[in-house]
Write a protein that holds these residues in place. Sequence first.
Motif, PDB file in Angstrom:
ATOM      1  N   MET A  83     -25.578 115.050  57.662  1.00  0.00           N
ATOM      2  CA  MET A  83     -26.701 114.071  57.198  1.00  0.00           C
ATOM      3  C   MET A  83     -27.865 114.846  56.894  1.00  0.00           C
ATOM      4  SD  MET A  83     -25.785 110.843  56.054  1.00  0.00           S
ATOM      5  CE  MET A  83     -24.431 112.147  55.767  1.00  0.00           C
ATOM      6  N   MET A  84     -28.473 115.826  58.047  1.00  0.00           N
ATOM      7  CA  MET A  84     -29.457 116.227  58.412  1.00  0.00           C
ATOM      8  C   MET A  84     -28.199 118.033  57.938  1.00  0.00           C
ATOM      9  SD  MET A  84     -31.656 118.472  61.428  1.00  0.00           S
ATOM     10  CE  MET A  84     -32.533 116.831  61.734  1.00  0.00           C
ATOM     11  N   PHE A  85     -27.155 118.198  57.767  1.00  0.00           N
ATOM     12  CA  PHE A  85     -27.657 119.556  56.879  1.00  0.00           C
ATOM     13  C   PHE A  85     -27.381 119.131  54.993  1.00  0.00           C
ATOM     14  CE2 PHE A  85     -24.456 121.484  60.035  1.00  0.00           C
ATOM     15  CZ  PHE A  85     -25.282 122.484  60.117  1.00  0.00           C
ATOM     16  N   GLU A 131     -19.888 111.053  51.810  1.00  0.00           N
ATOM     17  CA  GLU A 131     -19.465 111.985  52.621  1.00  0.00           C
ATOM     18  C   GLU A 131     -19.484 111.630  53.762  1.00  0.00           C
ATOM     19  OE1 GLU A 131     -22.336 115.952  54.561  1.00  0.00           O
ATOM     20  OE2 GLU A 131     -22.416 115.833  51.956  1.00  0.00           O
ATOM     21  N   LEU A 132     -20.566 110.729  54.139  1.00  0.00           N
ATOM     22  CA  LEU A 132     -19.620 109.443  55.455  1.00  0.00           C
ATOM     23  C   LEU A 132     -18.892 109.140  55.542  1.00  0.00           C
ATOM     24  CD1 LEU A 132     -21.694 108.871  57.569  1.00  0.00           C
ATOM     25  CD2 LEU A 132     -23.433 107.210  56.623  1.00  0.00           C
ATOM     26  N   ALA A 133     -18.636 108.398  54.432  1.00  0.00           N
ATOM     27  CA  ALA A 133     -17.427 107.703  54.249  1.00  0.00           C
ATOM     28  C   ALA A 133     -16.196 108.529  54.471  1.00  0.00           C
ATOM     29  CB  ALA A 133     -17.164 106.694  52.773  1.00  0.00           C
ATOM     30  N   VAL A 134     -15.953 109.580  53.897  1.00  0.00           N
ATOM     31  CA  VAL A 134     -15.025 110.764  54.555  1.00  0.00           C
ATOM     32  C   VAL A 134     -14.456 110.875  55.623  1.00  0.00           C
ATOM     33  CG1 VAL A 134     -13.999 113.386  53.808  1.00  0.00           C
ATOM     34  CG2 VAL A 134     -15.126 111.429  52.349  1.00  0.00           C
ATOM     35  N   LEU A 135     -16.567 111.482  56.531  1.00  0.00           N
ATOM     36  CA  LEU A 135     -16.371 111.987  58.018  1.00  0.00           C
ATOM     37  C   LEU A 135     -16.084 110.831  58.406  1.00  0.00           C
ATOM     38  CD1 LEU A 135     -19.092 113.569  58.190  1.00  0.00           C
ATOM     39  CD2 LEU A 135     -17.003 114.596  59.293  1.00  0.00           C
ATOM     40  N   VAL A 136     -16.632 109.484  58.023  1.00  0.00           N
ATOM     41  CA  VAL A 136     -15.567 108.609  58.966  1.00  0.00           C
ATOM     42  C   VAL A 136     -14.125 108.172  59.110  1.00  0.00           C
ATOM     43  CG1 VAL A 136     -15.606 105.647  59.245  1.00  0.00           C
ATOM     44  CG2 VAL A 136     -18.030 106.784  58.747  1.00  0.00           C
ATOM     45  N   GLY A 137     -13.754 108.173  57.767  1.00  0.00           N
ATOM     46  CA  GLY A 137     -12.163 108.161  57.899  1.00  0.00           C
ATOM     47  C   GLY A 137     -11.773 109.269  58.731  1.00  0.00           C
ATOM     48  N   CYS A 138     -12.273 110.358  58.958  1.00  0.00           N
ATOM     49  CA  CYS A 138     -11.686 111.724  59.146  1.00  0.00           C
ATOM     50  C   CYS A 138     -11.691 111.470  60.716  1.00  0.00           C
ATOM     51  CB  CYS A 138     -12.537 113.029  58.804  1.00  0.00           C
ATOM     52  SG  CYS A 138     -12.368 114.394  59.993  1.00  0.00           S
ATOM     53  N   GLY A 139     -12.646 110.550  61.127  1.00  0.00           N
ATOM     54  CA  GLY A 139     -12.924 110.542  62.761  1.00  0.00           C
ATOM     55  C   GLY A 139     -12.247 109.782  63.135  1.00  0.00           C
ATOM     56  N   LEU A 140     -11.902 108.690  61.979  1.00  0.00           N
ATOM     57  CA  LEU A 140     -11.031 107.040  62.701  1.00  0.00           C
ATOM     58  C   LEU A 140      -9.632 108.087  63.158  1.00  0.00           C
ATOM     59  CD1 LEU A 140     -11.595 104.336  59.801  1.00  0.00           C
ATOM     60  CD2 LEU A 140     -11.811 104.548  62.365  1.00  0.00           C
ATOM     61  N   LEU A 141      -9.467 109.035  61.918  1.00  0.00           N
ATOM     62  CA  LEU A 141      -7.956 109.804  62.414  1.00  0.00           C
ATOM     63  C   LEU A 141      -7.368 110.523  63.524  1.00  0.00           C
ATOM     64  CD1 LEU A 141      -7.168 110.985  58.292  1.00  0.00           C
ATOM     65  CD2 LEU A 141      -6.058 109.589  60.078  1.00  0.00           C
TER      66      LEU A 141
END
Length: 275
Positions: A83-85, A131-141
């Motif tokens: 979010m900051m980047f 972007e946040l949705a993609v990151l959350v999905g990546c985190g779950l993986l």
Amino acid sequence: MTTLAAAPPKSAGSLRWVLSDSWTVARRDLVHWVRNPTVIFSGLAFPIMFVMLYGYVFGSAMVVPGGGDYREFLMPGMFAQSMMFGAAATISVVAADRARGVTERFRSMPMAQSAVVIGRSTADMVNSLLELAVLVGCGLLVGWSANTGFLPTLAAVGLLLLLRFAMIWVGIFLGLIVSPEAAGATWALLFPLTMISNTFVSPSQMPTWLGTVAEWNPLSATVAATRQLFGNAVPELVGESWAAQNALLLAVAWPVLIVAVFLPLAVRRYNSVSR
């Protein structure tokens, strides 16, 4: 026969007029974003690469005090860092529009003057949600999970988006000042802000003076608060300072303060900008 330009409607100052023009500008920015798949790919690939790099390469050597899982500790920090980047992308787009004369063109049109900056912030928030949705999905993986209920998880997402909203106004203001070439160097300014924080390690594990700086970093407040709300906090890594003990309060106060400072600065700069 000469056709005169239509005068702005009498309701030019109305909320409906502002919202309509703002959505037009936001839609224009979103269309440009969709038509440039390279920007989409690079914007989404960068945070995913960070997750893989720190989660598996560096994370394999990390030991969380108390036996916690490092990837669960890491992911809230990666969400907030992303979010900051996002401010760098805002700076680049705004600077490019100003250099091409797009900003001046908007100012010469019979439209709400606040619509350009509001529209830009709206488009960036939509991008940030994806972007946040993609990151959350990546985190779950990679094994991360939110260990609390729906409402705390929703509150954590809200804090992440609040930080992004604050950084948008920083990005708009700086984008109206710097050149497109200088905008590309903003990553160098953001890296210290994201690294001197509690994203990857606890400030208690840093030298005392550096840990103090990290604890008062606005990013650290959001990271610590979202760790608590997601249920990923490690008690052994929570500092005893006022900033560490009041992370939830600071996670709201810092973005509100940033918006209060940079939103009027961005609007004022937009009203006075020239090529």
